[in-house]
Design a protein around this motif. Structure first.
Motif, PDB file in Angstrom:
ATOM      1  N   SER A   3     -13.929  -2.875  17.333  1.00 23.93           N
ATOM      2  CA  SER A   3     -12.693  -2.406  16.850  1.00 23.93           C
ATOM      3  C   SER A   3     -12.491  -3.980  15.668  1.00 23.93           C
ATOM      4  O   SER A   3     -11.636  -4.389  15.124  1.00 23.93           O
ATOM      5  N   ARG A  10     -15.156  -0.708   8.212  1.00 26.49           N
ATOM      6  CA  ARG A  10     -15.566   0.179   8.809  1.00 26.49           C
ATOM      7  C   ARG A  10     -15.533   2.086   7.966  1.00 26.49           C
ATOM      8  O   ARG A  10     -16.310   2.213   7.678  1.00 26.49           O
ATOM      9  N   GLU A  28     -15.158  10.170  12.941  1.00 26.58           N
ATOM     10  CA  GLU A  28     -14.792   8.781  13.748  1.00 26.58           C
ATOM     11  C   GLU A  28     -14.410   7.827  13.430  1.00 26.58           C
ATOM     12  O   GLU A  28     -12.639   7.154  13.480  1.00 26.58           O
ATOM     13  N   LEU A  29     -15.169   7.264  12.840  1.00 25.14           N
ATOM     14  CA  LEU A  29     -14.593   6.136  11.707  1.00 25.14           C
ATOM     15  C   LEU A  29     -13.913   5.862  11.043  1.00 25.14           C
ATOM     16  O   LEU A  29     -13.013   5.030  10.237  1.00 25.14           O
ATOM     17  N   ASP A  31     -11.444   7.960  11.013  1.00 21.89           N
ATOM     18  CA  ASP A  31      -9.690   8.058  12.090  1.00 21.89           C
ATOM     19  C   ASP A  31      -9.469   6.816  11.965  1.00 21.89           C
ATOM     20  O   ASP A  31      -8.333   6.799  11.795  1.00 21.89           O
ATOM     21  N   GLN A  32     -10.580   5.789  12.595  1.00 23.69           N
ATOM     22  CA  GLN A  32     -10.395   4.482  12.805  1.00 23.69           C
ATOM     23  C   GLN A  32      -9.538   4.181  11.687  1.00 23.69           C
ATOM     24  O   GLN A  32      -8.270   3.354  12.068  1.00 23.69           O
ATOM     25  N   SER A  35      -6.255   5.175  11.088  1.00 23.39           N
ATOM     26  CA  SER A  35      -5.373   5.104  12.661  1.00 23.39           C
ATOM     27  C   SER A  35      -4.159   3.457  11.652  1.00 23.39           C
ATOM     28  O   SER A  35      -3.433   2.970  12.614  1.00 23.39           O
ATOM     29  N   GLU A  36      -4.929   2.509  11.743  1.00 23.96           N
ATOM     30  CA  GLU A  36      -4.446   1.414  11.505  1.00 23.96           C
ATOM     31  C   GLU A  36      -4.020   0.992  10.337  1.00 23.96           C
ATOM     32  O   GLU A  36      -3.182   0.464   9.316  1.00 23.96           O
TER      33      GLU A  36
END
Length: 149
Positions: A3, A10, A28-29, A31-32, A35-36
């Motif tokens: 992170s 990312r 996945e990336l 989604d990360q 999320s931020e």
């Protein structure tokens, strides 16, 4: 991926994975990133395409409409939504979003008539060089009458 990488790093890595057809890792990336930064338009557009490639048309359409709500004139999302709806067999919605994509694209292009520079105008004011008709033409044997022997 740690992170400690920035959101853009990312996102870039996710796009690379997408180009390599590694859709689960790209997802996945993305989604990360989301999320931020839930309003990261490019990540939403990319994730909608990842969902499409993975066969999750319902989620692809949902994400596409989320982008549309946030940025109604986004030409790429309308292009994608048109594609998604074609795959679902919804011709009416596919055509609707195809037209919206064209309109958004036209709006994004600068109006060349109103934004012409002085240099552009100077080129248009140049007089064409005079054209002089040749006085002699090359032989054209195909036009000579056949000889009578």
């Amino acid at each position: 991926m740690e992170s400690s990488h920035s959101i853009e790093e990312r996102y870039d890595q996710a796009m690379f994975l997408f180009s390599q057809e590694a859709y689960d890792q790209a997802s996945e990336l993305l989604d990360q990133v989301l999320s931020e930064e839930p309003a990261h338009i490019d990540a939403l557009v990319a994730l909608s395409m990842v969902c499409y490639r993975k066969g999750d048309l319902e989620q692809a359409i949902t994400l596409g409409h989320r982008v549309e709500e946030m940025e109604p004139e986004h030409p790429l999302i309308h292009t994608n939504l048109s594609l998604f709806y074609v795959k679902t067999g919804n011709k009416e919605m596919a055509e609707h979003h195809g037209l919206k994509a064209k309109i958004a694209s036209w709006k994004a292009q600068p109006d060349s008539a109103t934004e012409a520079s002085e240099d552009d105008l100077a080129v248009n004011r140049q007089q064409p060089q005079g054209y002089k008709t040749p006085t002699r033409f090359p032989d054209q044997p195909w036009k000579t009458p056949p000889s009578t022997s």
